[in-house]
Write an enzyme that holds these catalytic residues in place. Structure first.
Site, mmCIF file in Angstrom:
data_model
loop_
_atom_site.group_PDB
_atom_site.id
_atom_site.type_symbol
_atom_site.label_atom_id
_atom_site.label_comp_id
_atom_site.label_asym_id
_atom_site.label_seq_id
_atom_site.Cartn_x
_atom_site.Cartn_y
_atom_site.Cartn_z
ATOM 1 N N GLU A 77 0.839 -1.185 0.000
ATOM 2 C CA GLU A 77 0.000 0.000 0.000
ATOM 3 C C GLU A 77 0.878 1.240 0.000
ATOM 4 O OE1 GLU A 77 -3.719 2.150 2.162
ATOM 5 O OE2 GLU A 77 -1.955 1.554 3.241
ATOM 6 N N LEU A 82 -5.054 -1.753 1.101
ATOM 7 C CA LEU A 82 -4.532 -2.024 2.439
ATOM 8 C C LEU A 82 -5.065 -3.388 2.850
ATOM 9 C CD1 LEU A 82 -4.772 0.402 5.480
ATOM 10 C CD2 LEU A 82 -4.442 -2.043 5.601
ATOM 11 N N GLU A 122 -3.021 -6.706 4.217
ATOM 12 C CA GLU A 122 -1.710 -7.332 4.413
ATOM 13 C C GLU A 122 -1.672 -8.807 4.040
ATOM 14 O OE1 GLU A 122 -2.922 -5.109 6.516
ATOM 15 O OE2 GLU A 122 -1.386 -3.557 6.630
ATOM 16 N N PHE A 144 4.751 -1.059 8.823
ATOM 17 C CA PHE A 144 5.202 -1.320 10.183
ATOM 18 C C PHE A 144 5.221 -2.836 10.407
ATOM 19 C CE2 PHE A 144 3.681 2.963 10.147
ATOM 20 C CZ PHE A 144 4.534 3.647 11.003
ATOM 21 N N ASP A 165 4.822 -4.317 12.906
ATOM 22 C CA ASP A 165 3.732 -4.644 13.834
ATOM 23 C C ASP A 165 2.535 -5.242 13.089
ATOM 24 O OD1 ASP A 165 4.507 -2.501 16.389
ATOM 25 O OD2 ASP A 165 5.250 -2.069 14.381
ATOM 26 N N PHE A 166 2.389 -4.911 11.806
ATOM 27 C CA PHE A 166 1.236 -5.390 11.037
ATOM 28 C C PHE A 166 1.358 -6.879 10.696
ATOM 29 C CE2 PHE A 166 0.753 -0.806 9.240
ATOM 30 C CZ PHE A 166 0.485 -0.350 10.513
ATOM 31 N N HIS A 173 2.930 0.447 16.794
ATOM 32 C CA HIS A 173 3.769 0.873 15.667
ATOM 33 C C HIS A 173 5.233 0.997 16.069
ATOM 34 C CE1 HIS A 173 -0.214 2.098 14.250
ATOM 35 N NE2 HIS A 173 0.275 2.170 13.037
#
Lengths: 361, 322, 340
Positions: C29, C68, C70, C93, C95-96, C139
């Protein structure tokens, strides 16, 4: 006022910013002659001795053994016996003050120039004259191999070192890998720089290149200094070249690089790291393989050397494991005991002296 | 009808091979000789073969935990598969994958997949490769009714539609996700209704009718190859065995499976259609039956005596280079 | 040699490889930014500008802006990798990870083994890691221990611009799935970076400084913290060796062990959460193979076992500091084995 001379931390190579004073070789009060080895300095790359530039008495050790200081820092003071201690104190204070205020690094940096369509990196030190030393490194090397010799040569001459094609930050295109590709690059560089008198210095494969360049310079050739050159009666250690090319990691490369020196302790982690960084550039592996196959294998310049008229010196390390010292050479051969293949680093002062002597500079 | 006699024989052979393979695994599993757990595809053959008869070896498919049928429909070697089920060194995955991870990339089979909903995002990648390199290939994700409810599946549907990928999402609705009825778990009742939400064409077909599946897939494949983007297909199929071997199937109605086998067997239906139309004879089909039976028999015999992988195989094939 | 930022180094690596190999694509994205909107394309070039400029040169077929999504982004990158492309997917990130982990650890990491060595999955998944950006708990994590745990993945964590470029080029040329993690606070750091393409191999630690008293191991942003600590210690007469493993999978344990055999003391600085992290991993392995060399306890300097806090006052406390590292070194040197 009598002369007071500073002994300062030298700059050996572009990346050197500081050095560690690993040992004083003279005591305070001892008399010093120019050229005498006075202290040992350790850089990330290598340990080497510093020779005195000025004569006199060592009046003061400003930096003690084991300390690391920036390039240019005052290490000691040399002056005649007649200079008062107060004057020495004042000199030291003044120099230290000045060092603190000193700004950037104004040493000339190498630059990459276009030489007949090739990118060639050149380090050009000293006064811009038409007479110059041109220093040609060996297989897998670069202009930084001359780090101990260049500053001394440039003190009162012009000294130019280059990265051959396939090396350093020069083009990685070596065409067929034939030695003529390297020779052409050097000949073109000399023409482009407008040099009228050239003192060629070549190490190993660069010695082979130097002989062949010398053959094409005619009356512009001033002198020739060959350091363990390829192309005479001793062959290049092919296992070394292959091992150097194939090694991908520190551990693999280290044993090969240690072969270059009589004393393997001279090989530092930074030296290996620098070589790996070079070898990991795109195109280097292919270039070195071509040069190994086409230039190192079957290098022959003995008859070319025999036919040259200019003053020539051939220097060799007794313990050279890359190209063993030959029994004889067509020109005067000096064998340095206890030295290996990198004798311009291992015996920098002796080699620099010999280069200047044969050039008459 | 654009299927030649050879095509029909091939389609039948592949469906028959799946049925025999699965029936035999059902029998052999009960002996305790087959390690792990297996999910059988028997009853659903017309779906895999009906779709894959429209594909080449360069068109990729992703499959599910119930993947034997998709592999065989893509012409993956049945003997290599049987050896794999037995955990043998010469199995198609060296005995390292087993029933749920059979793959044959050379045949465009990207792998059975032990993760429900694992395949659809991967197929977007295969379709992206086709689109980026301009190969004209398509990619097909086979997913069940259970997988139709996964977030990965929804993401893949949207992704493929937005990027106009040459992808086809085939949802084989066999009525159950393990024991859970799809009538209950699929909120919109028919999976095909979800196509509209992702802005792509949807089609629902009877998965016991090879010809219906084949022609619906043909249209979807042509659309994808022509740059028309993805299609959603719901294929309603019967499941002849339990979720996995050993499933007592107490959640199914009495007589449900018997009725399915009697009235909704795609192989019987196929045989009836082609013989009635005079396209193939019973003798033709019987010959195929005999050949396939011999092939499966030989595969099992070989699998039982093939060497097992050794200690030297434990730590290989993790990385290309480490 | 020219000086460049970490971000420029990464940007150059993309250009080199996309020019060299038409199979290399980037996706994610906002990888160019602005798709479907009425303004200009290449609006962002990735959320931090690492992929800026690729779109104008390589166009939409190789610079693939995505929804968006993932799981679909990573799954598609993985699927594309097994079918002939060499995708570099941007997770933004790290974190995703939570919304696409299946595609990484059950799919990409396992194909080769499950399929008996027949699959090749040359995918690179880039993600930002690290605290200090005031972006709080979702994040700011350093999740590399989770990736390192998974056989089949390679995990790369550069600490400087030179390594960043060489490691990313290696990652793109590598035939295995590579997780490439970029610490947000390093993007602006400058260093010497050659203009040409080059690789830095995986599984070779970098020794940034040599000293005989203690070995400090650190990754990413913590490398600078370790170097700062070494400076502090040097003034107190303690000389430290500082080692950056650069990749946690493969891990160059040999270089660490060799150093510990010389120094006898080991301190590991790890910005990831303290349980089951790289510090515990290295500590356990060193204790296993080089217990004989240890003269004092292995010390681990990490954040506390908490999510990353938002308030700057808390986040600054959360991150390991040079002073804490120096204190850990001194504690190890004080507590000698065999002493009371």
């Amino acid at each position: 006022m009598d002369a007071i001379h500073a002994i300062t931390m030298p700059k050996w190579g572009m990346s050197m910013t500081e050095g560690r004073l690993s040992g004083w070789l003279v005591r305070p009060g001892q008399s010093i002659a120019p050229g005498m080895e006075i202290l040992e300095i350790e850089t990330d790359k290598i340990t080497n001795v510093l020779e005195a530039r000025d004569g006199g008495i060592l009046r003061r050790r400003v930096i003690e053994e084991g300390q690391t200081v920036p390039v240019g820092a005052l290490l000691g003071v040399v002056a005649d016996a007649g200079v008062a201690d107060e004057a020495i104190d004042a000199f030291v204070a003044e120099r230290q003050l000045a060092a603190g205020a000193e700004g950037g690094d104004d040493a000339p940096a190498p630059r990459v120039i276009d030489v007949g369509g090739r990118a060639i990196r050149v380090l050009d030190l000293g006064e811009p004259r038409s007479e110059a030393f041109v220093l040609i490194h060996g297989f897998g090397g670069d202009l930084n191999n001359w780090l101990f010799n260049m500053p001394a040569l440039a003190e009162d001459s012009r000294a130019i070192a280059l990265d051959l094609p396939g090396h350093g930050e020069s083009t990685k295109d070596v065409g067929t890998g034939d030695v003529s590709v390297l020779v052409d690059a050097v000949v073109d560089l000399i023409a482009q720089l407008g040099l009228e008198k050239v003192h060629l210095v070549g190490h190993s494969m660069g010695g082979l290149v130097a002989m062949l360049v010398a053959d094409r310079l005619g009356s512009r050739l001033g002198s020739l200094a060959l350091i363990a050159p390829a192309g005479l009666s001793s062959a290049v250690n092919d296992a070394y070249a292959g091992g150097f090319i194939a090694a991908e990691k520190r551990k693999d490369l280290k044993p090969w690089v240690e072969m270059l020196f009589a004393d393997p302790a001279l090989v530092t982690r930074d030296m290996i790291e620098g070589l790996l960084n070079y070898k990991r550039l795109d195109g280097v592996g292919e270039a070195l393989a071509l040069l190994q196959a086409r230039t190192l294998a079957g290098a022959a310049a003995e008859s070319v050397l025999a036919g040259l008229d200019a003053p020539t010196v051939v220097l060799w390390g007794e313990q050279d494991r890359i190209i063993a010292p030959p029994a004889s050479a067509p020109k005067p051969l000096t064998i340095l005991p206890g030295r290996g293949h990198m004798l311009h680093m291992e015996a920098a002062s002796d080699v620099t002296r010999a280069i200047r002597a044969v050039a008459g500079l | 009808m654009q299927l030649s006699r050879e095509d029909l024989l091939l389609a039948y052979r592949r469906m028959r091979r799946i049925r025999d393979f699965e029936d035999r695994v059902h029998v052999e599993f009960a002996t305790g000789e087959l390690p792990g757990f297996v999910h059988l595809y028997a009853g659903e053959e017309a779906s895999a073969v009906g779709v894959c008869m429209n594909l080449t070896d360069e068109d990729m498919i992703a499959s599910t935990h119930r993947g034997h049928g998709h592999c065989l429909a893509k012409d993956t070697d049945a003997t290599g598969m049987m050896l794999e089920l037995y955990g043998r060194k010469d199995g198609i995955c060296g005995g390292k994958g087993g029933s749920m991870h059979i793959a044959d990339l050379s045949k465009g089979m990207m792998g059975a997949n032990g993760i429900v909903g694992g395949g659809p995002p991967l197929i977007c990648g295969a379709a992206l490769t086709a689109k980026t390199l301009g190969t004209g290939n398509v990619a097909v994700a086979f997913t069940g009714d259970g997988g139709s409810n996964q977030g990965t599946t929804f993401e893949a549907l949207n992704f493929a539609a937005v990027l106009k990928l040459p992808a086809i999402f085939v949802f084989e609705n066999n009525g159950y996700a393990e024991t859970t009825a799809s009538q209950w778990s699929v909120a919109c009742k028919d999976i095909v209704n979800r196509a509209a939400a992702f802005g792509m064409p949807g089609v629902s077909v009877d998965g016991t009718d090879f010809f219906a599946v084949w022609s619906a897939a043909r249209e979807a494949v042509e659309r994808a190859r022509g740059g028309g983007g993805p299609t959603l297909m719901e294929v309603k199929v019967p499941r002849f065995y339990g979720h996995f071997e050993g499933d007592a199937e107490t959640y199914r109605a009495d007589g449900e499976v018997a009725a399915l086998k009697r009235d909704h067997d795609c192989l019987k239906i196929f045989r009836g259609r082609v013989t009635e139309a005079g396209l193939l004879s019973n003798a033709d089909l019987d010959t195929v039956d005999a050949e396939v039976a011999a092939e499966i028999e030989a595969a099992v015999a070989l699998a039982k005596v093939s060497p097992l992988p050794g200690p030297e195989d434990l730590v290989t094939d993790v990385y290309v280079r480490y | 040699m020219p000086k460049k930022t970490f971000k420029q180094a990464l940007n150059e690596a993309h250009f080199h490889e996309m020019r060299r190999d038409p199979r290399v694509i980037v996706m994610g994205e906002d990888i160019s930014g602005g798709i479907g909107a009425s303004g200009e394309m290449d609006a962002w070039g990735g959320s931090e500008g690492v992929t800026k400029g690729l779109y104008p040169e390589f166009g939409p077929s190789r610079v693939v802006d995505t929804p968006l999504s993932e799981s679909a982004i990573i799954g598609a990158a993985v699927g594309a990798a097994t079918t002939g492309l060499r995708p570099v997917a941007d997770l933004m990130f790290a974190d995703f990870l939570g919304v696409c982990f299946d595609q990484i650890f059950n799919q990409a990491a396992k194909f080769r083994y499950m399929f008996g060595g027949k699959a090749v999955t040359p995918v690179v998944i880039r993600g930002m890691i690290g605290a200090g950006f005031r972006t709080a708990a979702q994040h700011s994590q350093c999740l590399y221990p989770i990736f390192t745990h998974i056989p089949g993945l390679k995990v790369v964590i550069p600490s400087n611009p030179y390594d960043a470029k060489g490691l990313l080029i290696q990652a793109i040329r590598d035939d295995d799935p590579v997780i490439f993690l970029e610490h947000k606070l390093l993007y602006g750091v400058t260093g010497e970076v050659p203009d040409g393409a080059y690789t830095v191999p995986f599984g070779e630690a970098k020794v940034l400084r040599e000293g005989g008293d203690v070995t400090i191991v650190a990754l990413a942003l913590m490398v600078q913290v370790a170097l700062d600590a070494a400076e502090l210690l040097s003034k107190r007469g303690i000389e430290a060796t500082v080692i950056d493993p650069r990749t946690t999978s493969p891990l160059d344990l040999d270089t660490i062990v060799e150093s510990v055999e010389e120094t006898g003391h080991l301190v590991i600085v790890d910005e990831s959460s303290p349980r089951c992290n790289i510090a515990t991993d290295i500590a356990a392995q060193v204790a296993d193979v080089a217990f004989h060399a240890l003269k004092g306890p292995i010390k681990m300097v990490t954040p506390p076992h908490t999510p990353v806090p938002f308030s700057p006052s808390l986040e600054d406390l959360y991150l390991p500091s040079a002073e804490r590292v120096a204190a850990a070194v001194e504690a190890s040197l004080r507590t000698r084995k065999g002493a009371a």
